[in-house]
Design an enzyme around this catalytic site. Structure first.
Site, mmCIF file in Angstrom:
data_model
loop_
_atom_site.group_PDB
_atom_site.id
_atom_site.type_symbol
_atom_site.label_atom_id
_atom_site.label_comp_id
_atom_site.label_asym_id
_atom_site.label_seq_id
_atom_site.Cartn_x
_atom_site.Cartn_y
_atom_site.Cartn_z
ATOM 1 N N ASP A 198 0.912 -1.167 0.154
ATOM 2 C CA ASP A 198 0.127 0.181 -0.296
ATOM 3 C C ASP A 198 0.928 1.249 0.086
ATOM 4 O OD1 ASP A 198 -3.047 1.113 -0.084
ATOM 5 O OD2 ASP A 198 -1.795 2.234 1.932
ATOM 6 N N TYR A 254 3.644 9.676 0.178
ATOM 7 C CA TYR A 254 4.422 9.068 1.323
ATOM 8 C C TYR A 254 5.861 9.306 1.130
ATOM 9 C CZ TYR A 254 0.151 6.401 2.645
ATOM 10 O OH TYR A 254 -1.061 6.157 2.912
ATOM 11 N N LYS A 293 -1.852 6.307 -4.542
ATOM 12 C CA LYS A 293 -2.938 7.245 -4.394
ATOM 13 C C LYS A 293 -2.629 8.550 -4.915
ATOM 14 C CE LYS A 293 -3.598 4.729 -0.110
ATOM 15 N NZ LYS A 293 -2.273 4.417 0.677
ATOM 16 N N HIS A 352 -6.865 9.755 -2.837
ATOM 17 C CA HIS A 352 -6.342 9.696 -1.621
ATOM 18 C C HIS A 352 -7.292 10.278 -0.505
ATOM 19 C CE1 HIS A 352 -2.315 9.369 0.797
ATOM 20 N NE2 HIS A 352 -3.390 9.078 1.692
HETATM 21 N N1 LIG Z 1 -5.502 6.329 2.812
HETATM 22 C C1 LIG Z 1 -5.233 7.243 3.951
HETATM 23 O O1 LIG Z 1 -5.563 8.236 4.111
HETATM 24 C C2 LIG Z 1 -4.011 6.250 4.806
HETATM 25 C C3 LIG Z 1 -4.034 6.618 6.187
HETATM 26 C C4 LIG Z 1 -3.282 6.450 7.271
HETATM 27 C C5 LIG Z 1 -2.714 5.128 6.806
HETATM 28 N N2 LIG Z 1 -2.780 4.724 5.304
HETATM 29 C C6 LIG Z 1 -2.165 3.335 5.198
HETATM 30 O O2 LIG Z 1 -2.249 2.272 6.055
HETATM 31 C C7 LIG Z 1 -1.214 1.927 6.725
HETATM 32 C C8 LIG Z 1 -1.236 1.588 8.046
HETATM 33 O O3 LIG Z 1 -1.501 2.415 8.859
HETATM 34 P P1 LIG Z 1 -0.295 3.507 9.973
HETATM 35 O O4 LIG Z 1 0.939 3.402 9.061
HETATM 36 O O5 LIG Z 1 -1.239 4.766 10.208
HETATM 37 O O6 LIG Z 1 -0.259 2.562 11.273
HETATM 38 P P2 LIG Z 1 -0.432 1.337 11.871
HETATM 39 O O7 LIG Z 1 -0.241 0.110 10.786
HETATM 40 O O8 LIG Z 1 -1.895 1.201 12.583
HETATM 41 O O9 LIG Z 1 0.519 1.182 12.940
HETATM 42 C C9 LIG Z 1 1.979 1.385 12.618
HETATM 43 C C10 LIG Z 1 2.767 1.195 13.811
HETATM 44 O O10 LIG Z 1 2.610 -0.027 14.342
HETATM 45 C C11 LIG Z 1 3.728 -0.775 14.710
HETATM 46 N N3 LIG Z 1 3.640 -2.042 14.741
HETATM 47 C C12 LIG Z 1 3.529 -2.856 13.522
HETATM 48 N N4 LIG Z 1 3.341 -3.980 13.679
HETATM 49 C C13 LIG Z 1 3.316 -4.240 14.986
HETATM 50 C C14 LIG Z 1 3.440 -5.319 15.958
HETATM 51 N N5 LIG Z 1 3.011 -6.465 15.134
HETATM 52 N N6 LIG Z 1 3.723 -5.269 17.147
HETATM 53 C C15 LIG Z 1 3.918 -3.874 17.690
HETATM 54 N N7 LIG Z 1 3.941 -2.810 16.855
HETATM 55 C C16 LIG Z 1 3.719 -3.152 15.428
HETATM 56 C C17 LIG Z 1 4.629 -0.155 13.854
HETATM 57 O O11 LIG Z 1 6.249 0.010 14.138
HETATM 58 P P3 LIG Z 1 7.372 -0.487 13.196
HETATM 59 O O12 LIG Z 1 7.136 0.148 11.937
HETATM 60 O O13 LIG Z 1 8.340 0.450 14.206
HETATM 61 O O14 LIG Z 1 7.729 -1.729 13.344
HETATM 62 C C18 LIG Z 1 4.091 1.268 13.673
HETATM 63 O O15 LIG Z 1 4.696 2.147 14.728
HETATM 64 C C19 LIG Z 1 -0.091 3.049 6.059
HETATM 65 O O16 LIG Z 1 1.114 2.660 6.518
HETATM 66 C C20 LIG Z 1 -0.677 3.418 4.822
HETATM 67 O O17 LIG Z 1 -0.335 2.605 4.059
HETATM 68 C C21 LIG Z 1 -3.711 5.167 4.504
#
Ligand SMILES: NC(=O)c1ccc[n+]([C@@H]2O[C@H](COP(=O)([O-])OP(=O)(O)OC[C@H]3O[C@@H](n4cnc5c(N)ncnc54)[C@H](OP(=O)(O)O)[C@@H]3O)[C@@H](O)[C@H]2O)c1
Length: 318
Positions: free
Chosen positions: A48, A53, A82, A115
């Site tokens: 994704d 980004y 996006k 997006h």
């Molecule tokens: N369309 C949109 O507007 C939008 C908005 C937000 C997000 N997104 C997409 O969704 C993806 C995920 O959301 P997000 O990045 O906001 O956050 P998330 O996936 O909810 O959380 C990421 C965090 O969790 C940690 N983590 C990951 N796996 C873990 C585990 N098994 N145990 C403990 N900690 C863990 C990561 O640490 P480390 O990396 O240090 O391991 C990081 O700090 C984004 O990267 C993006 O691709 C899209």
């Protein structure tokens, strides 16, 4: 070639998407290439991405490496990216996708998402958060249906296989569905047990629009995170289910989506977590466990509230 350990969801345009993908927002340059390689080696076949980004060049390098060493072919991996708000004007949409295709070193993406419904004023190809003379966000009020129609042309041209949206509410989705000549296959939104998204989920499912859950862990590493926000990994209900099954809290939070036919894109740059998250594919929660997790939505906590866009005419979260 290694056996494919993924499960898939079928989309309304008869394509299919792997149910788990690697999120890449905040995956820093210097980390993201290794994260993508670790993910492909662990079995992920879905990334994704997003132009905003600002890390698609390294993702492209990782893809090239894994194709060159024979682990994958281009067609084996599902790439989502996006369209950023500065390129909502129909005349700029094709340039928008090319600004991702070039660093990704790809001829097409599998899924191209708008997006958000909110356009921003175009100044030049290097200004992503344009401001007006009073230092306030400068918007482009081009309507998202106009942007959508230009995205449909990307499918005709073979630059995107499928198209969809992100951060759209029910009435905005309805406008897209009514206008669409090419089906809108996906709405990517924030979903985890602590947010109540039942209205948009019900709407999308009724219209055969798939859902991707972003921020499945509540996005603890987002720049505006506060200690006062709920910590989903430490939630007693999540922990109790994890302990009773001998899995991790993170895996419970991912299985929550996978068991409800929602695609999920956890972000990590840590190889052990990348692997752990992928293994959530094999966890089957009981209906009563899902019900218990859903009850956490009473806080209606939104990690990505997009507050900076609150004064935009098409701000989706009222
Ligand atoms: N369309 C949109 O507007 C939008 C908005 C937000 C997000 N997104 C997409 O969704 C993806 C995920 O959301 P997000 O990045 O906001 O956050 P998330 O996936 O909810 O959380 C990421 C965090 O969790 C940690 N983590 C990951 N796996 C873990 C585990 N098994 N145990 C403990 N900690 C863990 C990561 O640490 P480390 O990396 O240090 O391991 C990081 O700090 C984004 O990267 C993006 O691709 C899209």
């Amino acid at each position: 070639m290694a056996a494919d350990k993924n499960t898939y969801s079928f989309l309304s345009d008869h394509t299919r998407i792997p149910n788990i993908g690697l999120g890449t927002w905040k995956s820093a340059k210097g980390d993201v290439k290794n994260a993508v390689i670790a993910a492909i080696d662990a079995g992920y076949r879905h990334l994704d991405c997003a132009f905003i980004y600002q890390n698609e060049e390294e993702i492209g390098e990782a893809l090239k490496e894994k194709i060159k060493d024979g682990t994958i072919e281009r067609d084996d991996i599902y790439i989502t990216t996006k369209l950023w708000g500065t390129h909502h004007s129909p005349s700029r949409v094709e340039q928008g996708i090319k600004m991702s295709l070039t660093p990704l070193q790809l001829d097409y993406v599998d899924l191209y998402l708008m997006h958000s419904p909110c356009g921003r004023k175009f100044i030049d190809d290097k200004t992503f958060f344009p401001k007006d003379e009073n230092d306030k966000n400068a918007y482009d009020d081009v309507h998202y249906v106009e942007t959508w129609k230009a995205m449909e042309k990307l499918v005709e041209k073979g630059l995107a296989i499928s198209i969809g949206v992100s951060n759209f509410n029910v009435s905005q989705m309805e406008e897209i569905v009514t206008a669409a000549q090419v089906p809108c296959v996906m709405n990517q939104i924030e979903i985890h047990p602590a947010i109540d998204q039942s209205d948009i989920i019900t709407y999308c499912k009724a219209k055969s629009i798939a859902l991707t859950a972003y921020s499945p862990f509540g996005s603890p590493d987002r720049p505006w995170a506060s200690d006062k926000d709920p910590n989903l990994f430490e939630d007693p209900v999540v922990k109790e289910i994890a302990e009773s099954r001998g899995c991790t809290a993170g895996q419970v939070l991912l299985a929550y989506h996978l068991n409800q036919e929602v695609v999920v894109v956890p972000k990590s740059v840590t190889p052990s977590r990348i692997k752990e998250n992928f293994e959530a594919l094999s966890i089957k929660l009981k209906p009563e466990e899902i019900t218990k997790l859903k009850e956490l939505n009473s806080t209606n906590y939104r990690a990505c509230a997009m507050n900076m866009l609150k004064d935009h005419p098409y701000f989706p979260f009222k």
